[in-house]
Design a protein around this motif. Structure first.
Motif, mmCIF file in Angstrom:
data_model
loop_
_atom_site.group_PDB
_atom_site.id
_atom_site.type_symbol
_atom_site.label_atom_id
_atom_site.label_comp_id
_atom_site.label_asym_id
_atom_site.label_seq_id
_atom_site.Cartn_x
_atom_site.Cartn_y
_atom_site.Cartn_z
ATOM 1 N N VAL A 342 -34.824 -30.282 19.616
ATOM 2 C CA VAL A 342 -35.032 -28.892 19.325
ATOM 3 C C VAL A 342 -34.205 -28.246 18.642
ATOM 4 C CG1 VAL A 342 -35.193 -26.582 20.871
ATOM 5 C CG2 VAL A 342 -36.086 -28.961 21.709
ATOM 6 N N CYS A 343 -34.414 -27.272 17.756
ATOM 7 C CA CYS A 343 -33.632 -26.685 16.812
ATOM 8 C C CYS A 343 -32.954 -25.440 17.532
ATOM 9 C CB CYS A 343 -34.255 -26.236 15.586
ATOM 10 S SG CYS A 343 -33.368 -25.139 14.473
ATOM 11 N N VAL A 344 -31.697 -25.230 18.056
ATOM 12 C CA VAL A 344 -31.022 -24.136 18.715
ATOM 13 C C VAL A 344 -30.436 -23.413 17.653
ATOM 14 C CG1 VAL A 344 -31.033 -25.701 20.669
ATOM 15 C CG2 VAL A 344 -28.778 -25.664 18.964
ATOM 16 N N ALA A 345 -29.805 -23.559 16.560
ATOM 17 C CA ALA A 345 -29.257 -22.771 15.443
ATOM 18 C C ALA A 345 -29.458 -23.463 14.116
ATOM 19 C CB ALA A 345 -27.856 -22.669 15.951
ATOM 20 N N TYR A 346 -29.115 -22.700 13.299
ATOM 21 C CA TYR A 346 -29.029 -23.037 11.865
ATOM 22 C C TYR A 346 -27.743 -23.281 11.239
ATOM 23 C CZ TYR A 346 -33.771 -21.209 11.799
ATOM 24 O OH TYR A 346 -35.049 -21.014 11.968
ATOM 25 N N GLU A 347 -27.356 -24.345 10.309
ATOM 26 C CA GLU A 347 -26.192 -24.466 9.349
ATOM 27 C C GLU A 347 -26.443 -24.072 8.344
ATOM 28 O OE1 GLU A 347 -23.782 -28.233 8.934
ATOM 29 O OE2 GLU A 347 -23.998 -27.063 7.139
ATOM 30 N N ILE A 348 -26.049 -22.960 7.647
ATOM 31 C CA ILE A 348 -26.294 -22.522 6.333
ATOM 32 C C ILE A 348 -24.820 -22.493 5.548
ATOM 33 C CG2 ILE A 348 -27.183 -20.516 4.983
ATOM 34 C CD1 ILE A 348 -28.819 -19.637 7.642
ATOM 35 N N ASP A 349 -24.926 -23.096 4.488
ATOM 36 C CA ASP A 349 -23.532 -23.287 3.609
ATOM 37 C C ASP A 349 -22.465 -23.298 4.402
ATOM 38 O OD1 ASP A 349 -25.450 -23.032 1.420
ATOM 39 O OD2 ASP A 349 -25.330 -20.869 1.492
ATOM 40 N N GLY A 350 -22.486 -24.453 5.472
ATOM 41 C CA GLY A 350 -21.478 -24.745 6.088
ATOM 42 C C GLY A 350 -21.084 -23.845 7.319
ATOM 43 N N HIS A 365 -31.776 -22.149 2.715
ATOM 44 C CA HIS A 365 -30.809 -23.228 2.875
ATOM 45 C C HIS A 365 -30.356 -23.423 4.105
ATOM 46 C CE1 HIS A 365 -28.569 -21.615 -1.423
ATOM 47 N NE2 HIS A 365 -29.939 -22.099 -1.315
ATOM 48 N N ALA A 366 -31.514 -22.727 4.978
ATOM 49 C CA ALA A 366 -30.909 -23.291 6.585
ATOM 50 C C ALA A 366 -31.399 -24.533 7.003
ATOM 51 C CB ALA A 366 -31.899 -22.424 7.586
ATOM 52 N N LYS A 367 -30.300 -25.307 7.575
ATOM 53 C CA LYS A 367 -30.456 -26.848 8.391
ATOM 54 C C LYS A 367 -30.375 -26.759 9.624
ATOM 55 C CE LYS A 367 -29.839 -29.071 4.058
ATOM 56 N NZ LYS A 367 -30.414 -27.991 3.469
ATOM 57 N N PRO A 368 -31.518 -27.190 10.330
ATOM 58 C CA PRO A 368 -31.638 -27.233 11.881
ATOM 59 C C PRO A 368 -30.316 -27.914 12.354
ATOM 60 C CG PRO A 368 -33.407 -28.714 11.001
ATOM 61 C CD PRO A 368 -32.590 -27.968 9.837
ATOM 62 N N VAL A 369 -29.872 -27.222 13.375
ATOM 63 C CA VAL A 369 -28.940 -27.780 14.348
ATOM 64 C C VAL A 369 -29.516 -28.223 15.783
ATOM 65 C CG1 VAL A 369 -26.759 -27.433 15.722
ATOM 66 C CG2 VAL A 369 -27.000 -26.230 13.469
ATOM 67 N N TYR A 370 -29.660 -29.576 15.820
ATOM 68 C CA TYR A 370 -30.468 -29.941 16.838
ATOM 69 C C TYR A 370 -29.775 -30.117 18.297
ATOM 70 C CZ TYR A 370 -34.512 -30.695 13.678
ATOM 71 O OH TYR A 370 -35.673 -30.435 12.743
ATOM 72 N N GLU A 371 -30.483 -29.945 19.458
ATOM 73 C CA GLU A 371 -30.217 -30.665 20.568
ATOM 74 C C GLU A 371 -31.223 -31.583 21.107
ATOM 75 O OE1 GLU A 371 -29.398 -27.825 23.973
ATOM 76 O OE2 GLU A 371 -27.723 -26.920 22.788
ATOM 77 N N PHE A 372 -31.242 -32.633 21.674
ATOM 78 C CA PHE A 372 -31.891 -33.545 22.145
ATOM 79 C C PHE A 372 -32.341 -33.741 23.383
ATOM 80 C CE2 PHE A 372 -30.058 -34.491 18.003
ATOM 81 C CZ PHE A 372 -30.920 -34.676 17.247
ATOM 82 N N PHE A 373 -33.475 -33.792 23.922
ATOM 83 C CA PHE A 373 -33.956 -33.969 25.153
ATOM 84 C C PHE A 373 -34.709 -35.325 25.412
ATOM 85 C CE2 PHE A 373 -33.462 -29.512 24.298
ATOM 86 C CZ PHE A 373 -32.704 -29.026 25.132
ATOM 87 N N ASP A 374 -34.630 -35.651 26.564
ATOM 88 C CA ASP A 374 -35.308 -37.017 26.932
ATOM 89 C C ASP A 374 -36.957 -36.647 26.920
ATOM 90 O OD1 ASP A 374 -32.977 -38.565 26.820
ATOM 91 O OD2 ASP A 374 -32.711 -38.022 28.932
#
Ligand code: GDP
Ligand code: IMO
Ligand code: MG
Length: 427
Positions: A342-350, A365-374
């Protein structure tokens, strides 16, 4: 009794038709307030599938009055065909009300939609080709033809001459196409007059009177928040305001009348057409989501682009629409995955961004920051109560709810009318 707006909280096809249909016979009016036959809302009743493009989903509910508001753009030929096709299947469409102020889509709008996309080449929007953008452009340019105009031939001719004059220069000189003949369009529009006449009225007055009388009105959005021309991923958007504020403009009701605003979200994300999509999966998982979720367009049959759930977008939709509730659909589709990102935030240019960035460039430029769920690894399509869901599915739902900015009022576990888990009553 409430006025409820139902909006798409992602890029469309979230299951707005199903969410609207869930309200069932408790609703008196179901109002479409924007968009046109670019929409495709699918509802499955007793195993029978209905794909609606212009008619509000309430047409399938006995007693509910379907209304096409002033904010909609109407291809009258498509509307009349849709009504006939439903009538042939035993659905009564005679209660329909159409705003005299809604704008009409002519075949020249679809022609311009298609040629202008071709001219955009690689930068094309990927529109549905239904003439939506050009019809709204005419409305804003004050060159549109409204439903009420077809009842006055003199005015209709005058307006068509004005509308087609510039367009014919464009079609012939820029796009190298044939010009459009005013008489042909006049015949096309006049031909609809008698068929439309029984349904046409001042729908804003009807809807306000219903609200005054304490009746329940649902405003059914088409498209979605991220396709909104003001708040979406412009220019890769549609040409109207699908967000909740659009309901007031497109139906002619004041903002003080709205009681609830429900955003519909899929348990993952899809998008049709061009434009940025941070959680898009171009790998085997994306293809699997498309196949398992049957992610092919209801209107154009195009493959939908697929990706994981994006909580940044859900939070944005909660804010822009003032959501009081979210309706979560297609949870059943995720049953096959062992681990669900699940994408919880973005990383944009660091730099980490918890909200949608300010500029289009940053969003690209947004790259997803993921959290993972079972995952839960089982079929949940038969579940009818939250407690029936496997523990991991419950955890996934609760996590999404916490991340998304509004409480869930229900969960879809299959396309059927009965395949839902109610959580909070809306009416
Ligand atoms: P809309 O445009 O927002 O009304 O959505 P569409 O009808 O274009 O796409 C949603 C698709 O998902 C349709 O085929 C629905 O029948 C289907 N659908 C809706 N809710 C669910 C659900 O909870 N589970 C499954 N498996 N399908 C669903
Ligand atoms: P429903 O109501 C998904 C997309 C098109 C294109 C962009 C502009 O079923 O959710 P347009 O023809 O409106 O000028 O195209 O918007 N689009 C949709 N995507 N669901 C829809 O409707 C859409 N209606 C338009 O694919 O990217
Ligand atoms: Mg759709």
């Amino acid at each position: 009794m409430p006025a409820i707006v139902i909006v798409g909280a992602q890029w469309g096809d979230e299951g707005k038709g199903k969410a609207t249909d869930q309200l069932g016979e408790s609703i008196d009016y179901c109002v479409r307030y924007q968009g046109g036959n670019n929409a495709g809302h699918t509802i499955v009743v007793d195993g029978v599938r209905y794909a609606l493009h212009l008619l509000p989903s309430g047409v399938l509910t006995p007693g509910c009055i379907p209304v096409i508001g002033n904010g909609v753009v109407i291809d009258a030929g498509v509307l009349l065909d849709e009504m006939k096709a439903l009538a042939d299947r035993g659905i009564d469409t005679s209660r329909l009300l159409i705003s005299a102020n809604a704008h009409l889509i002519g075949s020249y709008h679809s022609t311009i939609d298609k040629v202008s996309e071709r001219f955009l080449g690689k930068s094309k929007i990927g529109t549905t080709g239904r003439g939506i953008g050009p019809a709204y452009a005419d409305k804003i340019s004050r060159l549109g033809i409204r439903v009420g105009d077809v009842f006055d031939e003199k005015i209709l001719r005058q307006k068509l001459e004005g509308a087609l004059d510039q367009k014919n220069h464009l079609l012939v000189k820029v796009y190298n196409r044939r010009s459009v003949d005013v008489d042909d369009v006049l015949v096309e529009f006049k031909g609809y007059a008698e068929a439309l006449r029984p349904y046409v009225t001042d729908t804003s007055r009807v809807v306000n009177t219903a609200l005054d009388a304490g009746q329940t009105v649902v405003f059914e959005g088409a498209q979605a928040t991220m396709l909104d021309v003001d708040h979406g991923t412009y220019p890769f958007v549609t040409s109207s305001n699908p967000i909740a504020g659009g309901a007031c403009v497109g139906a002619g009701v004041g903002p003080t009348r709205i009681d609830r605003v429900v955003g519909v979200v899929k348990a993952y994300t899809t998008r049709v057409g061009s434009g940025p999509f941070p959680t898009e999966l171009l790998d085997a998982d994306g293809e699997r989501l498309r196949q398992v979720g049957a992610e092919f367009g209801t209107t154009t049959g195009r493959e939908r682009r697929c990706g994981w759930y994006d909580a940044v977008i859900a939070r944005f939709a909660s804010r822009i629409n003032g959501l009081t509730d979210l309706f979560l659909t297609k949870l059943d589709i995720l049953g096959e995955w062992e681990r669900i990102p699940v994408c919880v935030a973005y990383e944009i240019d660091g730099v980490r961004h918890d909200e949608i960035p300010m500029t289009q460039t940053e969003f690209h430029h947004a790259k997803p920051v993921y959290e993972f769920f079972d995952g839960w690894g089982e079929d949940i399509s038969g579940c009818r109560a939250f407690a029936d869901l496997p523990a991991n599915a419950q955890r996934y739902v609760r996590a999404l709810e916490e991340l998304s900015g509004a409480p869930f009022c229900g969960i879809g576990v299959g396309p059927g009318r009965e395949q839902s888990i109610p959580l909070r009553p809306l009416v």
